[in-house]
Design a protein around this motif. Structure first.
Motif, PDB file in Angstrom:
ATOM      1  N   CYS A 199      -4.761   1.422  10.374  1.00  0.00           N
ATOM      2  CA  CYS A 199      -4.947   0.277   9.467  1.00  0.00           C
ATOM      3  C   CYS A 199      -4.695  -1.034  10.215  1.00  0.00           C
ATOM      4  O   CYS A 199      -3.658  -1.210  10.850  1.00  0.00           O
ATOM      5  CB  CYS A 199      -3.987   0.395   8.295  1.00  0.00           C
ATOM      6  SG  CYS A 199      -4.039  -1.033   7.202  1.00  0.00           S
ATOM      7  N   ASP A 201     -12.214   4.783  -0.150  1.00  0.00           N
ATOM      8  CA  ASP A 201     -12.083   5.360   1.194  1.00  0.00           C
ATOM      9  C   ASP A 201     -12.000   6.879   1.116  1.00  0.00           C
ATOM     10  O   ASP A 201     -11.279   7.421   0.269  1.00  0.00           O
ATOM     11  CB  ASP A 201     -10.779   4.886   1.865  1.00  0.00           C
ATOM     12  CG  ASP A 201     -10.775   3.398   2.130  1.00  0.00           C
ATOM     13  OD1 ASP A 201     -11.850   2.795   2.164  1.00  0.00           O
ATOM     14  OD2 ASP A 201      -9.663   2.860   2.295  1.00  0.00           O
ATOM     15  N   ASN A 238      -8.032   3.192  -2.341  1.00  0.00           N
ATOM     16  CA  ASN A 238      -7.870   4.454  -1.612  1.00  0.00           C
ATOM     17  C   ASN A 238      -7.930   5.658  -2.565  1.00  0.00           C
ATOM     18  O   ASN A 238      -7.780   6.798  -2.125  1.00  0.00           O
ATOM     19  CB  ASN A 238      -6.585   4.459  -0.765  1.00  0.00           C
ATOM     20  CG  ASN A 238      -5.314   4.331  -1.616  1.00  0.00           C
ATOM     21  OD1 ASN A 238      -5.317   4.589  -2.820  1.00  0.00           O
ATOM     22  ND2 ASN A 238      -4.222   3.942  -0.965  1.00  0.00           N
ATOM     23  N   VAL A 252       0.720  -4.020   4.427  1.00  0.00           N
ATOM     24  CA  VAL A 252       1.189  -2.646   4.222  1.00  0.00           C
ATOM     25  C   VAL A 252       2.682  -2.494   4.499  1.00  0.00           C
ATOM     26  O   VAL A 252       3.396  -1.844   3.743  1.00  0.00           O
ATOM     27  CB  VAL A 252       0.365  -1.689   5.127  1.00  0.00           C
ATOM     28  CG1 VAL A 252       0.910  -0.278   5.085  1.00  0.00           C
ATOM     29  CG2 VAL A 252      -1.109  -1.712   4.732  1.00  0.00           C
ATOM     30  N   LYS A 276     -10.715   9.430   3.764  1.00  0.00           N
ATOM     31  CA  LYS A 276     -10.030   9.277   5.060  1.00  0.00           C
ATOM     32  C   LYS A 276     -10.249  10.441   6.010  1.00  0.00           C
ATOM     33  O   LYS A 276     -10.193  10.267   7.228  1.00  0.00           O
ATOM     34  CB  LYS A 276      -8.522   9.135   4.832  1.00  0.00           C
ATOM     35  CG  LYS A 276      -8.132   8.024   3.879  1.00  0.00           C
ATOM     36  CD  LYS A 276      -8.207   6.680   4.524  1.00  0.00           C
ATOM     37  CE  LYS A 276      -7.630   5.597   3.631  1.00  0.00           C
ATOM     38  NZ  LYS A 276      -7.828   4.268   4.196  1.00  0.00           N
ATOM     39  N   PHE A 294      -0.230   4.122   1.275  1.00  0.00           N
ATOM     40  CA  PHE A 294      -0.601   4.888   2.469  1.00  0.00           C
ATOM     41  C   PHE A 294      -0.072   4.167   3.709  1.00  0.00           C
ATOM     42  O   PHE A 294       0.257   2.975   3.652  1.00  0.00           O
ATOM     43  CB  PHE A 294      -2.123   5.014   2.586  1.00  0.00           C
ATOM     44  CG  PHE A 294      -2.748   6.097   1.724  1.00  0.00           C
ATOM     45  CD1 PHE A 294      -1.978   6.937   0.937  1.00  0.00           C
ATOM     46  CD2 PHE A 294      -4.131   6.282   1.715  1.00  0.00           C
ATOM     47  CE1 PHE A 294      -2.561   7.928   0.148  1.00  0.00           C
ATOM     48  CE2 PHE A 294      -4.718   7.274   0.937  1.00  0.00           C
ATOM     49  CZ  PHE A 294      -3.942   8.097   0.153  1.00  0.00           C
ATOM     50  N   CYS A 334       0.855  -1.195   0.000  1.00  0.00           N
ATOM     51  CA  CYS A 334       0.000   0.000   0.000  1.00  0.00           C
ATOM     52  C   CYS A 334       0.886   1.238   0.000  1.00  0.00           C
ATOM     53  O   CYS A 334       1.986   1.223   0.565  1.00  0.00           O
ATOM     54  CB  CYS A 334      -0.921   0.012   1.221  1.00  0.00           C
ATOM     55  SG  CYS A 334      -2.147   1.345   1.112  1.00  0.00           S
ATOM     56  N   GLY A 378      -7.070  -4.420  -0.369  1.00  0.00           N
ATOM     57  CA  GLY A 378      -5.641  -4.374  -0.109  1.00  0.00           C
ATOM     58  C   GLY A 378      -5.318  -4.398   1.359  1.00  0.00           C
ATOM     59  O   GLY A 378      -6.125  -4.873   2.157  1.00  0.00           O
ATOM     60  N   GLY A 379      -4.171  -3.695   1.538  1.00  0.00           N
ATOM     61  CA  GLY A 379      -3.303  -3.018   0.588  1.00  0.00           C
ATOM     62  C   GLY A 379      -4.053  -2.079  -0.368  1.00  0.00           C
ATOM     63  O   GLY A 379      -5.205  -1.752  -0.135  1.00  0.00           O
TER      64      GLY A 379
HETATM   65  S1  SF4 Z   1      -6.271   1.394   5.589  1.00  0.00           S
HETATM   66 FE1  SF4 Z   1      -6.150   0.884   3.414  1.00  0.00          FE
HETATM   67  S2  SF4 Z   1      -5.157   2.681   2.481  1.00  0.00           S
HETATM   68 FE2  SF4 Z   1      -4.732   2.793   4.668  1.00  0.00          FE
HETATM   69  S3  SF4 Z   1      -2.737   1.765   4.944  1.00  0.00           S
HETATM   70 FE3  SF4 Z   1      -4.355   0.217   5.270  1.00  0.00          FE
HETATM   71  S4  SF4 Z   1      -4.618  -0.759   3.300  1.00  0.00           S
HETATM   72 FE4  SF4 Z   1      -3.528   1.177   2.920  1.00  0.00          FE
END
Ligand code: SF4
Length: 241
Positions: free
Chosen positions: A34, A132, A110, A40, A134, A29, A27, A82-83
């Protein structure tokens, strides 16, 4: 495609459909809250591979397609999450292979890669999109933990809302990041959208930022109150409790 895991059946993640969930590895982000650090953080993945605690971790693509063949007629679709799936350049080909087996595809993203999203929409490779949201734009980087190209996110929001496909936006909320005014700002960012789901962050598991483990989360009634604010901006805003 680098697959980090498989959930063989979900009744919840793909509205009105029985689906399997494929987790892609990696990922761009680093959302503090998370709860998939193995997908990630390279370090967390290495540790998981070593201890091999997680069933289905680092699944081979051929094993996934064998599984899908065996479930023929029993699943309606596949959720790719994901990821961040759009980081994988071979995502379109991967989805083609899933769709050639007569399955629907829901993509979770994302929103950082509008170029890939456009290709998937134009080539009719996805049947449902979840993106998402955020935080308000000005708080985005603080919440996701890395520099962010906001223009790309804005392009993705617009593209999804005009795609003609079923879609949803969703937000994971934490008292330390999100207040009522933030929900109003986030509602403005997706004003007129069909669906927006709000969910609480889970403090009782391993997180990408371990210092967030055990932190305060919203009560159900607080989340419902935030959903009432969100509902002023979109057609449907619900607390996922
Ligand atoms: S919540 Fe989603 S976008 Fe954020 S770090 Fe985790 S996998 Fe990545």
């Amino acid at each position: 495609m680098i697959i980090g895991g498989l959930e063989k059946l979900t009744l919840l993640d793909y509205p009105d459909n029985l689906a399997a969930i494929v987790f892609t590895q990696g990922c761009n982000f680093r959302c503090h809250f998370c709860y998939n650090p193995m997908l990630v953080l390279p370090r967390a993945k290495l540790e998981a591979d070593k201890s091999n605690k997680d069933q289905g971790f680092s699944l081979k693509e051929e094993d996934l397609f064998l599984f899908l063949e065996n479930r023929k007629g029993k699943l309606d679709g596949v959720v790719i999450t994901g990821g961040e799936p759009t980081l994988h350049p071979d995502l379109p080909e991967f989805i083609q292979k899933i769709k050639s087996r007569g399955l629907l595809v829901k993509l979770d993203s994302n929103g950082t890669n509008p170029g890939m999203l456009k290709r998937l929409i134009d080539e009719k490779l996805i049947d449902y999109i979840a993106m998402d949201i955020k935080a308000p734009w000005e708080k985005y980087e603080a919440v996701v933990g890395v520099p962010v190209n906001l223009e790309n996110l804005q392009k993705s929001v617009k593209m999804i809302m005009t795609s003609g496909l079923p879609y949803e936006f969703r937000s994971t909320l934490l008292p330390m990041f999100h207040n009522e005014a933030d929900i109003a700002k986030m509602g403005e960012m997706i004003s007129g959208a069909n669906r927006w789901y709000l969910q609480k962050f889970k403090p009782d598991t391993n997180l990408v930022n371990s210092s967030f483990e055990g932190k305060e989360t919203f009560l159900d009634k607080e989340l419902e109150a935030l959903a009432l604010i969100g509902g002023k901006y979109v057609k449907e805003c619900r607390a996922r409790i």
